[in-house]
Scaffold this active site. Structure first.
Site, PDB file in Angstrom:
ATOM      1  CG  ASP A   1     -16.592 -32.229  77.750  1.00  0.00           C
ATOM      2  OD1 ASP A   1     -15.561 -32.800  77.401  1.00  0.00           O
ATOM      3  OD2 ASP A   1     -15.974 -31.526  78.201  1.00  0.00           O
TER       4      ASP A   1
ATOM      5  CE  LYS B   1     -16.555 -32.600  69.472  1.00  0.00           C
ATOM      6  NZ  LYS B   1     -15.840 -33.129  70.890  1.00  0.00           N
TER       7      LYS B   1
ATOM      8  CB  CYS C   1     -12.409  -6.385 109.986  1.00  0.00           C
ATOM      9  SG  CYS C   1     -13.569  -5.541 108.479  1.00  0.00           S
TER      10      CYS C   1
ATOM     11  CE1 TYR D   1     -29.057 -39.946  76.177  1.00  0.00           C
ATOM     12  CE2 TYR D   1     -27.651 -37.896  76.761  1.00  0.00           C
ATOM     13  CZ  TYR D   1     -29.114 -38.645  76.775  1.00  0.00           C
ATOM     14  OH  TYR D   1     -30.193 -37.960  77.537  1.00  0.00           O
TER      15      TYR D   1
ATOM     16  CB  CYS E   1     -14.305  -1.176 110.331  1.00  0.00           C
ATOM     17  SG  CYS E   1     -14.785  -3.220 111.064  1.00  0.00           S
TER      18      CYS E   1
ATOM     19  CB  CYS F   1     -18.031  -3.377 109.493  1.00  0.00           C
ATOM     20  SG  CYS F   1     -17.404  -3.465 108.500  1.00  0.00           S
TER      21      CYS F   1
ATOM     22  CE  LYS G   1     -14.426 -27.799  71.880  1.00  0.00           C
ATOM     23  NZ  LYS G   1     -12.931 -28.619  71.559  1.00  0.00           N
TER      24      LYS G   1
ATOM     25  CG  LEU H   1     -16.992 -34.132  64.962  1.00  0.00           C
ATOM     26  CD1 LEU H   1     -17.394 -33.924  66.160  1.00  0.00           C
ATOM     27  CD2 LEU H   1     -17.499 -34.349  63.421  1.00  0.00           C
TER      28      LEU H   1
ATOM     29  CD  GLU I   1     -25.576 -35.358  66.502  1.00  0.00           C
ATOM     30  OE1 GLU I   1     -25.309 -36.091  66.846  1.00  0.00           O
ATOM     31  OE2 GLU I   1     -26.391 -36.248  65.385  1.00  0.00           O
TER      32      GLU I   1
ATOM     33  CB  CYS J   1     -15.998  -8.325 109.422  1.00  0.00           C
ATOM     34  SG  CYS J   1     -16.083  -6.273 109.718  1.00  0.00           S
TER      35      CYS J   1
HETATM   36  S1  IVH Z   1     -19.655 -37.686  65.275  1.00  0.00           S
HETATM   37  C1  IVH Z   1     -17.338 -38.400  62.598  1.00  0.00           C
HETATM   38  N1  IVH Z   1     -21.171 -36.886  67.174  1.00  0.00           N
HETATM   39  O1  IVH Z   1     -16.156 -35.303  69.620  1.00  0.00           O
HETATM   40  C2  IVH Z   1     -17.970 -37.801  63.475  1.00  0.00           C
HETATM   41  N2  IVH Z   1     -18.585 -36.705  67.754  1.00  0.00           N
HETATM   42  O2  IVH Z   1     -13.793 -34.703  67.787  1.00  0.00           O
HETATM   43  C3  IVH Z   1     -17.294 -38.872  64.130  1.00  0.00           C
HETATM   44  N3  IVH Z   1     -18.707 -36.056  70.536  1.00  0.00           N
HETATM   45  O3  IVH Z   1     -14.368 -38.337  69.409  1.00  0.00           O
HETATM   46  C4  IVH Z   1     -17.880 -38.330  65.471  1.00  0.00           C
HETATM   47  N4  IVH Z   1     -20.241 -35.437  70.784  1.00  0.00           N
HETATM   48  O4  IVH Z   1     -16.042 -38.550  71.349  1.00  0.00           O
HETATM   49  C5  IVH Z   1     -19.523 -36.852  67.016  1.00  0.00           C
HETATM   50  N5  IVH Z   1     -22.470 -35.542  68.353  1.00  0.00           N
HETATM   51  C6  IVH Z   1     -21.684 -36.138  68.634  1.00  0.00           C
HETATM   52  C7  IVH Z   1     -20.728 -35.617  69.331  1.00  0.00           C
HETATM   53  C8  IVH Z   1     -19.450 -36.372  69.364  1.00  0.00           C
HETATM   54  C9  IVH Z   1     -19.569 -34.963  71.090  1.00  0.00           C
HETATM   55  C10 IVH Z   1     -16.914 -36.312  70.709  1.00  0.00           C
HETATM   56  C11 IVH Z   1     -16.518 -37.650  70.001  1.00  0.00           C
HETATM   57  C12 IVH Z   1     -15.143 -37.721  68.912  1.00  0.00           C
HETATM   58  C13 IVH Z   1     -14.768 -36.269  68.923  1.00  0.00           C
HETATM   59  C14 IVH Z   1     -14.086 -35.176  67.351  1.00  0.00           C
END
Ligand code: IVH
Length: 679
Positions: free
Chosen positions: A129, A127, A420, A235, A423, A444, A326, A94, A125, A438
């Site tokens: 990690d 993102k 300390c 997910y 003091c 103090c 981000k 992305l 959605e 202390c």
């Molecule tokens: S969609 C065509 N949805 O972000 C789009 N990616 O930088 C493909 N990721 O490799 C990804 N949450 O590991 C999508 N809700 C989300 C996501 C997500 C995390 C990660 C994923 C991807 C990376 C892309």
């Protein structure tokens, strides 16, 4: 002539086959309720019984064992290496935006390209990690799982993904394409990560740096038995290659379909409109970030209409129809220039790293806590080291660890001073305790200053406008030596301080006057007795009814109170035995008038009842509910157990609700709570 009856043995085998089918269906259903919806309907013991029965039947009929059976999650044989998997459709990444301006530019680009002039609908959605995986379902059965790799070729991690309980081995429902590739994120929830690291520490093993690394390391284990012990989750957020079947026409509906087929989909996904919708979603999630049970590093907006997605297409390795917005990084790298030692209210000495300033979590940070000497030793941190700094939400920035392989020659060990720094009294460290203190007590100045800040704080007697800086000025100027002195200040004295006008001085005097009638609970808390927090202070107020009774209480009387153990009892007795504290309290009682609790312990409506609060309440905050319950004599606990009498459940209640249901604990809402309090 009709068909002949099958012989007895065959009949029994047919019955077993039917029972096997039934058991698998039931186990899959309950596993879905437990792992995907976090809302189990049967106790674990019942699940185990069904599972055991299936295992026994499969042992009798090995020919009936299929790969999608719930007993087949954990494979027997470790791999020598991972096979390569060529993705039928590339796995993309992305593009990122880091500001609202960049986001606006993204929106402008795509509306222009589409030639439309309206607010575009997006599916927003989190993102997640973790790491991207592709799952292939053939005729509803999971046949392959692969990592993203370079986007074209990944690694076959089927054995490992099969151990993740929230990933269905078989989909259920209607209109499932014969070949369906599901894409999503494998991640490790924070609680599981903490637990995993705790176990590693106990065994003296290396810990993982963060949940993402732990998830990646766990997925890349050659032995699936190891992966099976790691708390991974999944997910789904997209589909890939699809054959013999049609999917819905929007991203939102596709995710709903995936959810209906039994795949876990993040509950935070939401359909939104235009840039306002994006920004509101972003801020809302950023606020919730620390409370979410998993790590996220931003949000993703995806054009909802698939027809629009097709028109927009791709550039290089990323779609034009989606973008990741981000969050500011929560971890950054900087240098430790020096280490100072701060003295807290109870004399606790905290090592604080002075840093080369660094922008992290949205602010510039130049100090970070090192917690205590044990932590410094454990992380092997030295002055001059290059380190990771973490700032998450409102928490104090901390030094997480040294950047591996970065240690320079001239670094200096950090040593606890013997005296300390404020003091000059001795610093002592009691055997077995992490914290050094202390020994100067109220001699103090640092301890006095902190004690006064605590006394004035919001949860204590709440002196509006008397912040930390002002307390420091008052102590510095010699105007205030103990909390009693606050009540003897004059407008002139306050106005004489730097950056203080007459008007603010008058306001402060008024605020100090307002604090002359604290409740007993607040006053006890405000005294700053070691380990006596708000809840303990409330219990003490309720149990003793007045300050004198508390002062005179012996150990037995204190130990009778819920939540008070021998250590806290000792702190309380030591506090009141101290001559200086006695003097301050006596003088204080001439300045203030304590509001006593209205009822005594025994005739409170909810005495002896234990409550747990979960979910979002609508008419009050959880803190308010806690206060209400405690003032009615109830105990409020953090976790549901057999001893819980009531669960007060708000919206979006999760695992605590499930557990309460399982244990048969009475579940109440806010209106029922009011009724209970009224009775
Ligand atoms: S969609 C065509 N949805 O972000 C789009 N990616 O930088 C493909 N990721 O490799 C990804 N949450 O590991 C999508 N809700 C989300 C996501 C997500 C995390 C990660 C994923 C991807 C990376 C892309």
């Amino acid at each position: 002539m009709g068909k002949a009856e099958p012989p007895e043995g065959e009949k029994a085998a047919n019955e077993d086959a039917a029972r096997i089918g039934e058991l698998r269906e039931r186990l899959n259903h309950h596993s879905y309720l437990y792992y995907v919806l976090d809302n189990p309907e049967i106790p674990d013991s019942e699940y185990d019984r069904l599972y055991h029965e299936l295992q026994q039947l499969e042992r009798l009929h090995p020919d009936l064992v299929t790969p999608d059976s719930p007993t087949q999650r954990v494979g027997e044989t470790p791999l020598k290496a991972f096979e390569q998997v060529r993705h039928r459709m590339p796995m993309l990444s992305l593009d990122n935006v880091f500001s609202e301006d960049e986001l606006a530019a993204f929106l402008k680009r795509i509306t222009e390209r589409l030639g439309i002039d309206m607010d575009l609908a997006f599916n927003a959605e989190p993102k997640l990690d973790g790491l991207a995986v592709s799952l292939v379902y053939e005729n509803s059965v999971l046949t392959q799982a692969a990592t993203r790799g370079d986007g074209s070729t990944g690694e076959d991690v089927t054995q490992n993904v099969r151990t993740i309980h929230s990933v269905p081995l078989r989909l259920s429902g209607s209109n499932i394409p014969a070949l369906l590739e599901v894409r999503g994120e494998v991640f490790m929830p924070k609680a599981g990560f903490d637990e995993l690291n705790r176990r590693a520490l106990d065994r003296g093993e290396k810990t993982f740096v963060n949940p993402r690394n732990a998830a990646a390391g766990s997925l890349r284990q050659l032995d699936p038995k190891v992966t099976a012990t790691r708390p991974l989750a999944f997910y789904a957020y997209a589909t890939g290659f699809v054959e013999q079947g049609v999917l819905p026409e929007t991203q939102h509906q596709i995710l709903s379909a995936l959810a209906q087929w039994g795949l876990p989909v993040c509950p935070e996904v939401k359909l939104i409109n235009g840039i306002e919708g994006c920004i509101a979603y972003y801020h809302n999630l950023q606020q919730q970030r620390n409370q979410l049970p998993y790590d996220i590093d931003g949000v993703v907006y995806k054009v909802n209409e698939i027809s629009f997605q097709k028109k927009l297409g791709y550039v290089a390795r990323a779609p034009r129809w989606a973008v990741a917005h981000k969050f500011p990084a929560q971890e950054e790298i900087t240098y430790i220039a020096n280490v100072d030692f701060q003295v807290g209210r109870t004399g606790a000495i905290t090592p604080v790293a002075r840093l080369e300033p660094v922008f992290v979590g949205g602010v510039t940070v130049s100090n970070a806590t090192l917690h205590n000497m044990d932590e410094i030793e454990r992380k092997d941190i030295r002055i001059g080291d290059k380190v990771f700094i973490r700032r998450a939400g409102d928490v104090i920035p901390e030094v997480v660890r040294v950047v591996p392989g970065s240690r320079a020659k001239g670094v200096k060990k950090i040593r606890l001073p013997r005296k300390c720094p404020v003091c000059g009294s001795d610093i002592e460290r009691i055997e077995g305790e992490a914290i050094a203190r202390c020994t100067g007590g109220l001699i103090c100045r640092a301890q006095r200053t902190e004690a006064i800040k605590h006394y004035a704080s919001r949860k204590a007697v709440d002196i509006d406008g008397l912040g930390d800086k002002l307390v420091e000025q008052l102590v510095e100027a010699g105007l205030v030596k103990s909390v009693v002195d606050l009540y003897r200040l004059s407008t002139e004295q306050i106005a004489s301080l730097e950056r203080m006008g007459r008007k603010s001085a008058k306001n402060l005097i008024a605020a100090i006057d307002d604090s002359r009638k604290p409740t007993l609970a607040r006053l006890i808390y405000a005294l700053g007795i070691r380990e006596v927090g708000e809840a303990t202070a409330r219990s003490l107020a309720l149990a003793f009814g007045n300050l004198q009774a508390l002062i005179e209480a012996d150990e037995d009387a204190l130990l009778e109170i819920q939540d008070i153990g021998p250590i806290v009892a000792r702190h309380i007795m030591n506090f009141f035995a101290e001559a200086h504290n006695q003097q301050v309290i006596n003088e204080l009682l001439r300045e203030i008038e304590i509001q006593l609790p209205s009822a005594s312990k025994s005739n409170q409506p909810l005495t002896g009842k234990t409550f747990v609060i979960t979910g979002a309440l609508t008419n009050m905050t959880r803190e308010q509910a806690t206060e209400l319950l405690q003032s009615a004599g109830a105990k409020v606990s953090g976790s549901v157990s057999a001893k819980t009498d009531y669960l007060l459940a708000g919206e979006k209640a999760g695992s605590k609700l499930a557990k309460a249901e399982k244990l048969g604990v009475e579940i109440i809402d806010e209106s029922k709570l009011k009724a209970l309090l009224g009775s």
